[in-house]
Design a protein around this motif. Structure first.
Motif, PDB file in Angstrom:
ATOM      1  N   ALA A  72       0.904  -1.178  -0.149  1.00  0.00           N
ATOM      2  CA  ALA A  72      -0.029   0.090   0.019  1.00  0.00           C
ATOM      3  C   ALA A  72       0.863   1.041   0.136  1.00  0.00           C
ATOM      4  O   ALA A  72       0.697   2.188  -0.832  1.00  0.00           O
ATOM      5  N   VAL A  73       1.856   1.331   0.779  1.00  0.00           N
ATOM      6  CA  VAL A  73       2.641   2.353   0.555  1.00  0.00           C
ATOM      7  C   VAL A  73       3.418   2.644  -0.589  1.00  0.00           C
ATOM      8  O   VAL A  73       3.669   3.658  -1.161  1.00  0.00           O
ATOM      9  N   ASP A  74       3.764   1.385  -0.967  1.00  0.00           N
ATOM     10  CA  ASP A  74       4.504   1.435  -2.462  1.00  0.00           C
ATOM     11  C   ASP A  74       3.634   2.094  -3.384  1.00  0.00           C
ATOM     12  O   ASP A  74       3.909   2.751  -4.326  1.00  0.00           O
ATOM     13  N   GLY A  75       2.392   1.636  -3.298  1.00  0.00           N
ATOM     14  CA  GLY A  75       1.295   2.211  -4.334  1.00  0.00           C
ATOM     15  C   GLY A  75       1.433   3.708  -4.277  1.00  0.00           C
ATOM     16  O   GLY A  75       0.994   4.616  -5.071  1.00  0.00           O
ATOM     17  N   VAL A  76       1.545   4.266  -2.753  1.00  0.00           N
ATOM     18  CA  VAL A  76       1.316   5.783  -2.720  1.00  0.00           C
ATOM     19  C   VAL A  76       2.532   6.306  -3.507  1.00  0.00           C
ATOM     20  O   VAL A  76       2.444   7.281  -4.089  1.00  0.00           O
TER      21      VAL A  76
END
Length: 714
Positions: free
Chosen positions: A11-15
């Motif tokens: 999820a943080v990678d997606g941001v």
């Protein structure tokens, strides 16, 4: 909590990934929404920054700063150069801009590979950022967290500049009212150049800072461009913050979506893009209105009566009968007061912008069939006959490899003709005809593997499959106009490409299909293996398909289709079912593309995803522009020129095929603004309109023309 914990890092990678796309897409939105330039070379600007930053990176803060300054400056200069390159195309619409910038992208990509090499370059970041930090109990790369902070600050700064500074006011004024901006003493052209330079700088800076995330290498520019287009479509052109949140959503789909729904992830982005575009086009569709005299008689009944009269060989009618009346199945007697609203609509479609009479015709258009020995009909048929003679003689003049290329050119030519039907006649510029082309191609390959090797059977079933596909997606296309059609069809093409890569049992996935039985020309014959046999088969099929296409386009049905493009508002007011006409045209064009796909498989004897990808769609559109948007023969010639450049000329200069094709794109846009058909005086030979007529802008036909750069971040 375990589920949230497991997907925290994706999820943080997606941001982080989404914010990288935001920086790139902000520049693309700025170029399109403010400067009015549909820049398909924006991914190349990112690649310029990424390659420059990677080359100068040495693991120190000084190397990062130097790479950021150099990459941003290089992309900024390229963006300013793009302003100069697109300036002569300001009045020719977004289609010419798209082709020019795509050509520049091919040239730039080839030059980058020649200068930096074909391998992906490693990127070294400062030691302080080349480490991990603890994030809610997980180790996470420090560089990506730093990038997230920088992207948020950039979004805030960009919004402040556009909304709170004089520079931002000048940019908004250049888009909304350039005349008023000029009256204040500012040069709109200089603002336009500055906007494109700023867009390039954003892309270059994103390339330098994003190189550790999306590294520089082959395919980087195409991937970044496609994802940026999705972000721009989802976020729109009205708000920088909307683009911001759309980019984060795209980033999450690309990372978190893969871990949650891996089977659906390849389709989500372009499906969402297509859905948003379709909804917007439906809200923008003008309501059908009737004139004061009410709707015209049923056009289908009139067409049926017209055809029945032709079969009875009724007299030709009086010399004063207009072609518009013939198209609607009626004929005026001498002295009749005037034609119906539908007739006037069809007649208007055959006039130029000044309202002059149709070019290339006298008081009456000669019949194309039955009167070939002389007159205008002979002049129209002469290019067809000359081309046919040349094509028939090719096996005696060329070697086996060149004959195989000629067969591939015929297949691509049918795809280009299908694009001509939609772009030139229906006014629906398309970048997605490779979708029905792929349906026909894979249908033929699977039929051959199942033992159905008779050529006519393969052709008919492939055309039927492509027609059904076009009927399913057609309602999503025909209600849009202009640039929106380009984006919708691009999304359909990319979704089809995703299906091709995922449905391995049918398509072979990335490996493609090969080794299926050879096609037989007729029942009881042997499989065709020799290049000359395959070419002759392809030539016969192409001649039949093109002949049928020309007959339909020159028939009353073709003239009604022409009327929907040239005078849609009047056609609607006259009671014509414009949507039905466009849907039928979309289905027929899809069937023709399916025939082209079937021919390609037969000639090549193999099929890969690259044969039905975005690049082929761009080549088909270029072939149409080379020939003239309403010239069927010109589309065939354009396809032959592209295949010769890509596979024959490039053979003497290995590794530079994209460069040669890029030069061909650029030269065509500048040197042949009206296509090859325009060299004959601008007559398309079929509908009385200019072959190089620009594609309508994305607006209701009855609305006044807006400023082409009329959208901007508020």
């Amino acid at each position: 909590m375990d589920l949230l914990d497991a997907h925290l890092i994706p999820a943080v990678d997606g941001v982080a990934f989404g914010l990288l796309l935001f920086v790139v897409a902000a520049g693309l939105s700025l170029a399109f929404g403010t400067a009015g330039v549909l820049n398909l070379s924006h991914g190349t600007l990112y690649a310029i920054g990424a390659y420059t930053g990677a080359e100068l990176s040495d693991g120190t803060w000084g190397g990062l700063a130097l790479g950021l300054a150099a990459g941003t400056a290089a992309a900024c200069v390229a963006g300013a150069g793009l302003s100069v390159a697109t300036a002569p195309l300001a009045r020719r619409g977004h289609l010419a801009q798209a082709l020019l910038t795509f050509g520049l992208a091919l040239i730039g990509g080839d030059l980058l590979i020649q200068f930096f090499g074909a391998d992906e370059l490693p990127v070294r970041v400062p030691e302080a950022l080349d480490s991990s930090v603890m994030l809610l109990g997980h180790r996470y790369p420090a560089y990506r967290l730093c990038f997230i902070v920088m992207a948020v600050l950039l979004a805030a700064f960009g919004t402040w500049v556009l909304t709170r500074t004089r520079m931002g006011a000048a940019v908004r004024a250049a888009a909304d009212d350039p005349q008023m901006l000029a009256a204040t003493g500012r040069n709109p052209r200089a603002v336009h150049t500055g906007v494109l330079a700023a867009a390039g700088a954003l892309a270059g800076a994103a390339g330098v800072l994003g190189a550790p995330i999306i590294g520089p290498g082959p395919g980087t520019s195409e991937n970044v461009l496609m994802l940026s287009l999705v972000v721009v479509v989802l976020g729109g052109l009205r708000s920088l913050w909307a683009t911001f949140f759309a980019a984060v959503a795209v980033g999450e789909v690309q990372t978190l979506g893969v871990s949650l729904v891996p089977d659906l992830a390849p389709y989500l982005l372009f499906a969402a893009m297509a859905a948003v575009l379709v909804l917007r086009s439906r809200f923008a569709e003008p309501a059908t209105a009737h004139g004061p005299e009410g709707p015209a008689p049923d056009p289908v009944a009139r067409l049926r009566g017209h055809l029945a009269g032709r079969l009875r060989r009724r007299p030709r009618g009086t010399p004063g009968t207009t072609e518009a009346a013939e198209a609607s199945g009626t004929a005026e007697a001498p002295g009749t007061a005037g034609a119906s609203g539908a007739d006037r609509a069809a007649e208007t479609a055959g006039t130029d912008r000044a309202g002059a009479a149709p070019r290339g015709y006298g008081n009456r258009v000669p019949k194309w069939i039955g009167r070939l020995p002389g007159g205008t009909a002979w002049r129209q048929a002469a290019p067809l006959l000359v081309l046919l003679v040349v094509l028939i003689s090719l096996p005696a003049l060329l070697d086996a490899y060149s004959i195989s290329l000629a067969g591939s050119a015929l297949a691509l030519g049918l795809l280009a003709v299908s694009v001509t039907i939609l772009t030139g006649y229906a006014g629906l510029p398309t970048l997605g005809q490779t979708a029905p082309f792929a349906v026909g191609a894979y249908a033929t390959a699977n039929l051959a593997e199942a033992g159905w090797t008779v050529g006519p059977v393969q052709i008919v079933l492939s055309a039927l499959a492509a027609a059904v596909f076009s009927a399913v997606v057609g309602p999503a296309v025909i209600r849009a106009r202009g640039t929106t059609v380009l984006m919708i069809t691009l999304a359909i093409g990319e979704l089809t490409g995703a299906v091709v890569n995922q449905l391995k049992s049918v398509t072979g996935g990335a490996d493609g299909l090969v080794g299926f039985p050879a096609t037989r020309a007729l029942w009881g014959g042997e499989g065709m293996l020799e290049e000359s046999e395959l070419y002759n088969y392809a030539l016969v099929v192409a001649v039949v398909a093109v002949s049928v296409t020309l007959l339909v386009l020159r028939s009353p049905a073709g003239k009604l289709l022409t009327g929907t493009r040239g005078a849609e508002a009047r056609m609607r007011a006259s009671g014509h079912p414009v949507g039905r006409y466009l849907l039928v045209a979309h289905i027929c064009a899809g069937a023709l593309a399916g025939v082209g796909g079937s021919l390609m498989v037969t000639v090549q004897q193999y099929l890969s995803p690259a044969d039905v990808g975005f690049e082929i769609a761009a080549f088909a559109l270029l072939a149409v522009v080379i020939g003239g948007t309403t010239s069927v023969i010109g589309a065939l010639l354009g396809a032959g020129l592209i295949v010769a450049t890509r596979d024959w000329v490039a053979g003497s200069w290995p590794g530079h095929g994209p460069l040669l094709l890029g030069v061909l794109f650029v030269a065509t846009v500048y040197v042949l603004p009206r296509g090859l058909a325009g060299l004959r005086g601008g007559n398309d030979g079929g509908n009385g309109r200019s072959s190089g007529a620009p594609v309508p802008e994305d607006r209701p036909p009855s609305a006044p023309a807006p400023n082409p750069a009329g959208k901007v971040f508020p």
